[in-house]
Motif scaffolding. Structure first.
Motif, PDB file in Angstrom:
ATOM      1  N   VAL A   1       0.854  -1.194   0.000  1.00  9.66           N
ATOM      2  CA  VAL A   1       0.000   0.000   0.000  1.00  9.66           C
ATOM      3  C   VAL A   1       0.892   1.247   0.000  1.00  9.66           C
ATOM      4  N   SER A   2       0.607   2.167  -0.915  1.00  2.50           N
ATOM      5  CA  SER A   2       1.478   3.344  -1.080  1.00  2.50           C
ATOM      6  C   SER A   2       1.253   4.376   0.030  1.00  2.50           C
ATOM      7  N   LEU A   3       2.234   5.246   0.224  1.00  2.00           N
ATOM      8  CA  LEU A   3       2.076   6.338   1.194  1.00  2.00           C
ATOM      9  C   LEU A   3       1.002   7.319   0.730  1.00  2.00           C
ATOM     10  N   GLU A   4       0.802   7.419  -0.601  1.00  2.51           N
ATOM     11  CA  GLU A   4      -0.260   8.282  -1.133  1.00  2.51           C
ATOM     12  C   GLU A   4      -1.630   7.779  -0.676  1.00  2.51           C
ATOM     13  N   ALA A   5      -1.810   6.461  -0.688  1.00  2.00           N
ATOM     14  CA  ALA A   5      -3.096   5.896  -0.259  1.00  2.00           C
ATOM     15  C   ALA A   5      -3.299   6.083   1.249  1.00  2.00           C
TER      16      ALA A   5
END
Ligand code: MN
Length: 417
Positions: free
Chosen positions: A262-266
Motif C-alpha cells: 500500500v502506497s504512502l499516497e493511499a
C-alpha cells in the motif's frame, strides 16, 4: 471517487487504495505486476503493453516490483493517478470496452500471489512502547522495564530475508535448543512457545549510497509502501539464545507478509500526529512534522476445532513511538546503504491496554494468563499445531477502506528427523 466496478463499502481494496503486488495465473504463468481493486487483480503489464499506462520503460512485465521502484516517487504517484482515472465511474475508456476490460481484470480467486520483490535485507525494529514495556516487565525489571537506550534510538536487529514467505504459506513448528528455568542443561526439541507478532513493514523503493546517511527530511522518498507482517517467534529458543546479540534462529525460521504493498499516497488521508517524544531524541532523529498513520490492526486465531476466526487483539499502527522516517534515518546514520526491495519492519505493534497486545507472549502474559477462545472454550498460552493465525489491517475512510489485506499461516507439526 467511485469506480464503475462495484466494490463493497467494507472492501479493503477501494479505488482509493490500489496496492501493488506480483501475480500469475494458470493460463499465463509468467509473473507480472498487478494492482488490487475490489475482488480483482488488474494486470498492469497488459495495460502497459496496450499503452494505457505510460512508463518510460517496461516495468510491469517484470517478475517483481524493483524495476518500477527504480522510476522514483513522482512516477509512483503518477501511475497511481492514471490507474485511478482509468477505473473511475465516468471514464468510458475501459468501462465501455468490454474486451479490453475482460483481459485486464483477473478474479482474485484465479490469481496466484507471489513475493512483491526480491528482498535483499530485512530488519526488524522494536518501536512500540507497549511491547517493549511488557517484555521488559516479564524478563527484566518490573519497575523499570525499558532499557536505557529505548527512548533515545529505534532499537532493531538484522533479520533473515531468505525465509520471508507470502501469506498462506504453512509454518512448520521449528526445533531448536531450549533450556527451561528448572533445567541444568539445554536440550534439542520442538519449540513449545510458538508465537506470532503483529507488525507492519515498509519497503525501500530507492537505493542510497554507501557512506551517506539518509537525512530524516528525505526519508519519505525512499519509502515505497507498507505491508502487513507476521514475525513468527519461538519464545523458548529466543530466551535462551538472545543474550547478548539479540534474537537469531528463534525468529529466522519464517516471516509471513501480505502480498500487497500500500502506497504512502493511499495512506495520506489517514495521517495523524505521532506521539510526543520525551526526552527529545538527538537532532538526526528529529523532524519538523512527525506523522504516524491511523491503521487499525487485528489478530485473529482459529484452532483446528473452530469453524471461524476469532479476534484476539485489536491494535493500531499510530501507537508506535518511532516513525518509519526515524527508523530509516537511524538505520543509515553510520553510512549503511539501502537497496530497493529491502524490508524494514516495525516490531510488534502493541498498545498500552491488554486487548491491544500484538503477540501471545503479552496476551497470555508469559504463559500465566491463558487466553480462552469463545467458540470452543479452548485455551491458549502459545500456538498449538493446527492453529491458524490471521493478521488484518485497514484505514477507515468516509464510506471506503484502504486495507492492507491479510496475512495467514497455519502451524504444522515439527518435522521428525
Ligand atoms: Mn518482531
Amino acid at each position: 471517487m467511485r469506480s464503475f466496478l462495484s466494490i463493497a463499502a467494507d472492501s479493503s481494496f477501494s479505488l482509493q487504495n490500489l496496492p501493488l503486488g506480483v501475480f500469475s495465473t494458470r493460463d499465463m504463468p509468467t509473473k507480472r505486476v498487478g494492482a488490487r481493486l475490489g475482488d480483482f487483480v488488474i494486470d498492469l503489464a497488459f495495460l502497459e503493453a496496450k499503452g494505457l499506462l505510460v512508463t518510460p520503460e517496461v516495468v510491469f512485465d517484470h517478475p517483481d516490483l524493483t524495476a518500477f521502484m527504480g522510476l522514483g516517487r513522482k512516477v509512483w504517484a503518477q501511475i497511481r493517478k492514471s490507474l485511478m482515472a482509468l477505473f473511475e465511474a465516468d471514464n468510458p475508456v475501459l468501462r465501455d470496452d468490454s474486451a479490453v476490460l475482460a483481459r485486464c481484470l483477473v478474479a482474485v480467486s484465479d490469481a496466484r500471489l507471489h513475493m512483491p520483490a526480491v528482498i535483499g535485507d530485512y530488519t526488524d525494529f522494536y518501536s512500540s512502547m507497549g511491547h517493549a514495556r511488557n517484555v521488559g516487565m516479564m524478563f527484566r525489571d518490573k519497575d523499570n522495564p525499558l532499557m536505557p537506550n529505548w527512548k533515545h534510538l529505534p532499537v532493531g536487529y538484522h533479520g533473515r530475508a531468505s525465509s520471508i514467505v507470502p501469506s498462506g504459506t504453512p509454518i512448520v513448528r521449528p526445533c531448536g535448543q531450549v533450556k527451561g528455568n528448572d533445567e541444568a542443561e539445554p536440550s534439542f526439541r520442538p519449540t513449545s512457545r510458538m508465537d506470532f507478532e503483529l507488525e507492519m513493514a515498509f519497503w525501500i523503493g530507492k537505493d542510497s549510497e554507501l557512506g551517506r546517511p539518509i537525512p530524516i527530511s528525505q526519508a519519505r522518498d525512499y519509502i515505497f509502501g507498507v505491508t502487513l507482517l507476521n514475525d513468527w517467534s519461538a519464545r523458548d529458543i529466543q530466551s535462551w539464545e538472545y543474550m547478548p546479540l539479540g534474537p537469531f534462529v528463534s525468529k529466522s525460521f519464517s516471516t509471513s507478509i501480505s502480498p500487497w504493498i500500500v502506497s504512502l499516497e493511499a495512506l495520506a488521508p489517514f495521517e495523524v500526529e505521532a506521539p510526543e517524544q520525551d526526552p527529545q531524541p538527538l537532532p538526526y532523529l528529529c523532524s519538523t512534522k512527525r506523522m504516524q498513520y491511523d491503521v487499525e490492526l487485528e489478530v485473529l486465531l482459529k484452532t483446528s476445532r473452530m469453524q471461524r476466526f476469532e479476534r484476539v487483539c485489536l491494535s493500531n499502527f499510530r501507537n508506535l513511538y518511532w516513525t518509519m522516517e526515524q527508523q530509516l534515518a537511524h538505520h543509515t546514520i553510520t553510512g549503511c546503504n539501502m537497496r530497493r526491495g529491502d524490508l524494514l519492519a516495525s516490531g510488534t505493534v502493541s498498545g498500552m491496554e491488554p486487548g491491544s497486545y500484538g503477540c501471545l507472549l503479552e496476551l497470555a502474559w508469559g504463559g500465566t494468563q491463558p487466553l480462552t477462545l469463545k467458540e470452543t472454550g479452548e485455551t491458549r498460552v502459545f500456538l498449538e499445531d493446527g492453529d491458524e493465525v490471521m493478521l488484518r489491517g485497514w484505514c477507515q475512510g468516509d464510506g471506503y477502506r484502504v486495507g492492507l489485506g491479510d496475512v495467514t499461516g497455519v502451524v504444522l507439526p515439527a518435522q521428525k528427523d
